[in-house]
Design an enzyme around this catalytic site. Structure first.
Site, PDB file in Angstrom:
ATOM      1  N   ASP A 423       0.930  -1.044   0.155  1.00 22.45           N
ATOM      2  CA  ASP A 423       0.372  -0.159  -0.055  1.00 22.45           C
ATOM      3  C   ASP A 423       1.082   1.530  -0.369  1.00 22.45           C
ATOM      4  OD1 ASP A 423      -2.784  -1.472   0.209  1.00 22.45           O
ATOM      5  OD2 ASP A 423      -2.089  -1.439   2.038  1.00 22.45           O
ATOM      6  N   VAL A 424       1.852   0.596   0.432  1.00 22.31           N
ATOM      7  CA  VAL A 424       2.661   2.494   0.939  1.00 22.31           C
ATOM      8  C   VAL A 424       3.725   2.811  -0.899  1.00 22.31           C
ATOM      9  CG1 VAL A 424       3.164   2.189   3.382  1.00 22.31           C
ATOM     10  CG2 VAL A 424       5.200   1.399   2.082  1.00 22.31           C
TER      11      VAL A 424
END
Lengths: 494, 98
Positions: A423-424
């Site tokens: 996600d990052v």
């Protein structure tokens, strides 16, 4: 008591407490007592101050220990201790358990450990509060008529309530982090109404507790305690696994406020300073975590994140073309590169790949490659968790950079090496308004010339359950394998 | 101490805490939590008072045992918290220059 401790701490104690007014009654008449607690409070401030850099941090930790020692010793020599052997045994048992746990706990389990420790602070606060209620004379909170002071009752009520919330909330957080309980949010119908009701009941009852004559308060007091245990439980069960870093920080804050409330009851400077420090610390960490996930504190507390995202990715399950690379490809490309930025995520820790990763980084450095590690604030499961994991694997801390410090460097980087993160590095956070992670600050990995993305398989996505555009980009090579095995293979190929 | 003095200390300490904690490097946020955990166990002072008082008053005996349990819990935290912080901080090493 003084006869027992006298020979041991005689000299030091004489310096501090030798005035005739030396308090034996429990009330701190001697101004030096207050000074001693103040010193211990200041040492606690220095303990946190030391953490501003790794070089000063260990000295800071020592200050903390000294501060604690001063607080404990001061308490013991200024009170008539009727039960020194029991207290000694209690400290030995607790200290022994704590010490053994601290030595054995794997670094990946730090979040659980911290949650468990929070619960102990909460429980200790409850016990102290109850003890003060049962034996107010010993705590010096009685007025002339033998009633508990009104101010003290408010402090007691709040202190016990915060302590109980910290305890039951931390127990739930521990069970979720430790995997004894599913990380999925448990949503009771009408939970907001229930929670608000219970919270207002606690506040209302505390007020009632303060105005009733002491003799009639027992029932009210126990109800406050019971309700507080229940609300702590109710508050944490609807919060999903992804939000646990915020929850752990929040409970850290609560444990501080609980200590502060007890400090008010006892008029003890060390406890008040510490409570304020810990309370602010936890609050700031929660704020940092929320910002790193672009979530408002309220929405985290309201809970439910991660419950709806499961089915969401079912909508678009088209097989999109992607490039698959091998360990040899990665080794070859990175050897040629000038700079490599490694982005580790929690998946790396789960696979226990940090040592293999560090070995890979070392070999690249020997080839003259500039290797840096980039850490997102929510990498790992508590604030700063990934930094500890890398430090444990002997990655020097000056090669590890925070998001805002390194993000501009991706444009010049030859390789972005993503391991266990997802996600990052998802550009959807910047472009797709409909994405659940929209607005979250992310790494600009797509600007790097080449991207290696280690992932177990193409199915399965990050915590937030969103597909990642980076998988399908031209410069991306997916390294589909277990993170540890892949790192080892790359090391071999180098 | 009267309530206002205590409150003043508390408010000032909140400000100190705010600035001190913001100056903590993000790389050390996990040790920060561990050490705040350890120091918040200064609540042991309250537990010691209860345990030390013994059974002078009506509720004294119960209070004493609650205090002793509190001492055990807080001690787990104090020793565990400082020791685990120490262990973590020892891992942070600088790049060795050749």
């Amino acid at each position: 008591m003084r006869a027992l401790l006298g020979p041991v701490i005689g000299g030091a104690a004489a310096l501090f407490f030798a005035t005739p007014a030396m308090a034996a009654s429990g009330e701190a008449v001697n101004p030096w007592v207050a000074v001693a607690y103040l010193i211990s409070g200041v040492l606690f401030i220095l303990a946190l101050r030391g953490l501003s850099s790794p070089e000063t941090s260990r000295a800071g930790n020592r200050y903390g220990m000294i501060g604690m020692l001063i607080a404990v010793v001061t308490t013991l020599i200024t009170h008539d201790v009727a039960s020194l052997p029991e207290i000694g045994v209690a400290i030995a048992i607790g200290g022994g358990i704590g010490f053994v746990i601290a030595r054995r706990i794997p670094m990946t389990d730090m979040p659980q450990l911290v949650a468990a420790f929070h619960s102990l602070v909460g429980m200790a606060a409850v016990l102290v509060g109850v003890a003060a209620y049962l034996n107010p004379g010993a705590f010096g909170i009685l007025d002339a008529a033998g009633e508990i002071l009104v101010v003290s009752r408010v402090e007691l009520g709040l202190g016990v309530a915060i302590g109980a919330i910290t305890f039951s909330g931390s127990v739930i957080a521990f069970l979720k982090l430790n995997g004894n309980m599913s990380g999925a949010p448990i949503m009771l119908p009408g939970r907001h109404v229930i929670n608000l009701g219970v919270l207002s009941a606690i506040i209302g009852l505390t007020a009632y507790f303060a105005i009733l004559p002491t003799g009639e308060t027992a029932m009210i007091f126990w109800i406050i305690v019971a309700l507080a245990f229940v609300i702590g439980f109710l508050l944490i069960i609807p919060i999903g696994g992804a939000d646990m870093p915020v929850v752990v920080s929040m409970l850290n804050s609560y444990s501080g406020w609980a200590a502060a409330a007890m400090g008010f009851t006892l008029g003890n400077t060390a406890m008040i300073i510490t409570g304020a420090l810990v309370g602010s610390s936890g609050a700031i960490l929660s704020y940092i975590m929320c910002k790193a996930m672009n979530r408002s504190f309220i929405s985290v507390i309201a809970g439910g994140f991660g419950a709806a995202s499961g089915p969401a990715d079912g909508a678009e399950k088209i097989d999109r073309p992607y490039k698959r690379g091998s360990a040899e490809d990665a080794a070859y490309m990175m050897k040629q590169a000038e700079s490599v930025i490694i982005i580790p995520g929690y998946g790396m820790a789960v696979a226990q790949a940090q040592h293999a990763l560090r070995e890979m980084g070392d070999m690249l450095k020997e080839e003259g490659v500039n290797v840096k590690y980039a850490i997102h604030p929510v990498a790992g499961r508590m604030p700063g968790h990934m930094n500890v994991l890398l430090a444990e694997a002997n990655v020097p801390y000056d090669e590890v950079f925070e998001l805002e410090d390194i993000n501009s460097e991706f444009a010049q980087a030859d390789v972005a090496f993503i391991i266990g993160a997802n996600d990052v590095v998802n550009p959807a956070a910047k472009t797709d308004k409909g994405s659940p992670i929209y607005g979250m600050p992310v790494f600009d990995v797509e600007k790097a010339k080449t991207i290696f993305f280690i992932k177990r398989s193409m199915g399965g996505v990050g915590y937030a359950g969103v597909d990642n555009e980076v998988f399908y980009m031209d410069q991306t090579m997916m390294l589909l394998s277990d993170a540890k095995k892949m790192c080892e293979d790359i090391v071999k190929a180098l | 101490m009267d309530f206002i003095s205590i409150l003043s200390i508390f408010v000032m300490a909140c400000f100190v805490g705010y600035y001190v904690v913001w100056s903590v490097t993000p790389a050390l946020h996990t040790p920060l939590m561990a050490v705040t955990n350890a120091i918040s166990s200064v609540i042991i002072v309250g537990a010691l008072i209860a345990a030390a008082a013994g059974s002078q008053a009506d509720g004294g005996q119960t209070a004493k045992w609650l205090g002793l349990v509190g001492v055990v819990l807080a001690s787990v935290n104090i020793f565990g918290g400082f020791a685990v912080t120490e262990r973590m901080l020892a891992m942070y090493k600088k790049k060795e220059r050749k």
